[in-house]
Design a protein around this motif. Structure first.
Motif, PDB file in Angstrom:
ATOM      1  N   ASN A 132       0.809  -1.152   0.032  1.00 37.92           N
ATOM      2  CA  ASN A 132       0.189  -0.129  -0.080  1.00 37.92           C
ATOM      3  C   ASN A 132       0.687   1.102  -0.250  1.00 37.92           C
ATOM      4  N   PHE A 133       0.126   2.417  -0.433  1.00 35.77           N
ATOM      5  CA  PHE A 133       0.853   3.719  -0.571  1.00 35.77           C
ATOM      6  C   PHE A 133      -0.378   4.770  -0.116  1.00 35.77           C
ATOM      7  N   ASP A 134       0.322   5.815   0.220  1.00 34.68           N
ATOM      8  CA  ASP A 134      -0.786   6.821   0.405  1.00 34.68           C
ATOM      9  C   ASP A 134      -0.847   8.058  -0.471  1.00 34.68           C
ATOM     10  N   ALA A 135      -2.130   8.501  -0.557  1.00 33.82           N
ATOM     11  CA  ALA A 135      -2.432   9.586  -1.801  1.00 33.82           C
ATOM     12  C   ALA A 135      -2.726  10.666  -0.973  1.00 33.82           C
ATOM     13  N   ASP A 136      -2.164  11.778  -1.005  1.00 31.24           N
ATOM     14  CA  ASP A 136      -2.406  13.149  -0.453  1.00 31.24           C
ATOM     15  C   ASP A 136      -3.678  13.851  -0.558  1.00 31.24           C
ATOM     16  N   ASP A 137      -3.966  14.684  -0.011  1.00 27.79           N
ATOM     17  CA  ASP A 137      -5.302  15.363  -0.029  1.00 27.79           C
ATOM     18  C   ASP A 137      -5.708  15.831  -1.528  1.00 27.79           C
ATOM     19  N   LYS A 138      -4.555  15.981  -2.252  1.00 28.44           N
ATOM     20  CA  LYS A 138      -4.932  16.530  -3.832  1.00 28.44           C
ATOM     21  C   LYS A 138      -4.800  15.340  -4.878  1.00 28.44           C
ATOM     22  N   GLY A 139      -4.763  13.773  -4.096  1.00 33.44           N
ATOM     23  CA  GLY A 139      -4.820  12.794  -4.869  1.00 33.44           C
ATOM     24  C   GLY A 139      -3.486  12.258  -5.500  1.00 33.44           C
ATOM     25  N   ASN A 140      -2.656  12.798  -5.001  1.00 39.96           N
ATOM     26  CA  ASN A 140      -1.040  12.474  -5.451  1.00 39.96           C
ATOM     27  C   ASN A 140      -0.590  11.720  -4.555  1.00 39.96           C
ATOM     28  N   GLY A 141       0.072  10.235  -5.258  1.00 35.73           N
ATOM     29  CA  GLY A 141       0.507   9.341  -4.494  1.00 35.73           C
ATOM     30  C   GLY A 141       2.009   9.025  -5.012  1.00 35.73           C
ATOM     31  N   THR A 142       2.900   8.592  -4.136  1.00 38.12           N
ATOM     32  CA  THR A 142       4.402   7.967  -4.429  1.00 38.12           C
ATOM     33  C   THR A 142       4.608   6.591  -3.771  1.00 38.12           C
ATOM     34  N   ILE A 143       5.370   5.980  -4.189  1.00 37.95           N
ATOM     35  CA  ILE A 143       5.860   4.891  -3.519  1.00 37.95           C
ATOM     36  C   ILE A 143       7.181   4.251  -4.413  1.00 37.95           C
ATOM     37  N   THR A 144       8.270   4.079  -3.502  1.00 40.93           N
ATOM     38  CA  THR A 144       9.297   3.549  -3.943  1.00 40.93           C
ATOM     39  C   THR A 144       9.637   2.189  -3.251  1.00 40.93           C
ATOM     40  N   LYS A 159      11.819 -14.201 -11.333  1.00 35.65           N
ATOM     41  CA  LYS A 159      12.236 -12.784 -11.009  1.00 35.65           C
ATOM     42  C   LYS A 159      11.989 -11.932 -11.958  1.00 35.65           C
ATOM     43  N   ASN A 160      11.924 -12.246 -13.273  1.00 36.18           N
ATOM     44  CA  ASN A 160      11.692 -11.557 -14.485  1.00 36.18           C
ATOM     45  C   ASN A 160      10.457 -10.808 -14.497  1.00 36.18           C
ATOM     46  N   ILE A 161      10.386  -9.351 -14.397  1.00 38.48           N
ATOM     47  CA  ILE A 161       8.983  -8.486 -14.269  1.00 38.48           C
ATOM     48  C   ILE A 161       8.821  -8.264 -15.759  1.00 38.48           C
ATOM     49  N   ILE A 162       9.511  -8.439 -16.777  1.00 39.31           N
ATOM     50  CA  ILE A 162       9.280  -7.981 -18.320  1.00 39.31           C
ATOM     51  C   ILE A 162       8.004  -8.729 -18.446  1.00 39.31           C
ATOM     52  N   GLY A 163       7.074  -8.096 -19.326  1.00 38.53           N
ATOM     53  CA  GLY A 163       5.901  -8.796 -19.608  1.00 38.53           C
ATOM     54  C   GLY A 163       4.809  -8.751 -18.478  1.00 38.53           C
ATOM     55  N   LYS A 164       4.744  -8.359 -17.416  1.00 36.39           N
ATOM     56  CA  LYS A 164       3.758  -8.266 -16.509  1.00 36.39           C
ATOM     57  C   LYS A 164       3.447  -6.650 -16.293  1.00 36.39           C
ATOM     58  N   ALA A 165       2.327  -6.485 -15.407  1.00 35.47           N
ATOM     59  CA  ALA A 165       1.804  -5.259 -15.566  1.00 35.47           C
ATOM     60  C   ALA A 165       1.770  -4.577 -13.987  1.00 35.47           C
ATOM     61  N   ILE A 166       1.604  -3.215 -13.907  1.00 37.15           N
ATOM     62  CA  ILE A 166       1.484  -2.519 -12.721  1.00 37.15           C
ATOM     63  C   ILE A 166      -0.118  -2.299 -12.457  1.00 37.15           C
ATOM     64  N   ILE A 167      -0.461  -2.713 -11.581  1.00 38.44           N
ATOM     65  CA  ILE A 167      -1.918  -2.241 -11.588  1.00 38.44           C
ATOM     66  C   ILE A 167      -2.024  -1.612  -9.755  1.00 38.44           C
ATOM     67  N   VAL A 168      -2.698  -0.151 -10.040  1.00 39.64           N
ATOM     68  CA  VAL A 168      -3.048   0.464  -8.785  1.00 39.64           C
ATOM     69  C   VAL A 168      -4.511   0.375  -8.520  1.00 39.64           C
ATOM     70  N   HIS A 169      -4.915  -0.100  -7.125  1.00 36.01           N
ATOM     71  CA  HIS A 169      -6.194  -0.382  -6.887  1.00 36.01           C
ATOM     72  C   HIS A 169      -7.015   0.818  -6.173  1.00 36.01           C
ATOM     73  N   GLN A 170      -8.229   0.779  -6.134  1.00 35.11           N
ATOM     74  CA  GLN A 170      -9.028   1.783  -5.535  1.00 35.11           C
ATOM     75  C   GLN A 170      -8.831   1.747  -4.103  1.00 35.11           C
ATOM     76  N   GLY A 171      -8.922   0.632  -3.585  1.00 32.58           N
ATOM     77  CA  GLY A 171      -8.857   0.546  -2.090  1.00 32.58           C
ATOM     78  C   GLY A 171      -7.338   0.084  -1.591  1.00 32.58           C
ATOM     79  N   THR A 172      -7.588  -0.489  -0.361  1.00 31.58           N
ATOM     80  CA  THR A 172      -6.294  -0.660   0.403  1.00 31.58           C
ATOM     81  C   THR A 172      -6.188  -2.299   0.461  1.00 31.58           C
TER      82      THR A 172
END
Length: 194
Positions: A132-144, A159-172
């Motif tokens: 999980n990561f936090d989005a601020d009051d303006k709706g911006n979020g960052t994660i490292t 281990k190979n991440i190529i050919g996969k996808a990043i998904i951001v979810h609505q909830g926690t």
């Protein structure tokens, strides 16, 4: 006698100029070696950068960068258009963001067939369970996120991440519900493609 001195002086001058020329030629290969070393070092760094696009009628967009250096992969994701609060982010099985709801990416990337959980948990976790990561009051979020359990384009399928996808979810991500952490709709997607 003057002729002999002139001939000797001319000969010494010629030898001196010839020796200086040789030193310049010797220095040139040394500079080339330095350049080769720098190139070799740079080849150890791999990088993949891509955009996140909105899904599930959201306005969530962003950018993700993966950098691999000396066997460690660092992911940095910047997102905007989120609702303030916590959101889940995962690596999913396929780099296919074609469906409007993001479900064309499949489930979490789980090449070692582990249960879903918190990254590093003794009870198991998916290689795609970033968390999980936090989005601020303006709706911006960052994660490292950083790990040696991923690679960019290597021959190890676990281990190979190529050919996969990043998904951001609505909830926690609750880090326990199977198989996905009950994180809600997929609001943003990006394929990890070189």
């Amino acid at each position: 006698m003057r002729k002999v001195i002139c001939i000797l002086a001319t000969g010494l001058l010629f030898i001196s100029v010839s020796c200086k020329g040789e030193k310049k030629d010797e220095a040139k290969p040394e500079a080339e070696k330095t350049t080769e070393k720098a190139t070799t070092t740079d080849e150890k760094v791999k990088k993949v950068k891509f955009a996140l696009t909105s899904k599930s009628d959201s306005d969530v967009t962003g950018n993700v960068v993966f950098v691999e250096k000396y066997g460690i992969v660092t992911m940095t994701a910047l997102m905007e258009g989120l609702t303030p609060g916590k959101h889940a982010i995962h690596i999913h099985a396929k780099a296919d963001c074609s469906s409007p709801d993001g479900k064309s990416t499949g489930g979490h990337w789980n090449p070692t067939a582990q249960p879903h959980g918190k990254w590093g948990a003794a009870t198991g976790y998916h290689k795609g369970d970033i968390g999980n990561f936090d989005a601020d009051d303006k709706g911006n979020g960052t994660i490292t996120f950083q790990t040696d359990q991923w690679c960019i384009g290597c021959d190890d399928d676990t281990k190979n991440i190529i050919g996969k996808a990043i998904i951001v979810h609505q909830g926690t991500d609750d880090l326990t519900s199977q198989p996905s952490g009950a994180a809600g709709a997929r609001v943003s997607c990006g394929g990890i493609i070189q």
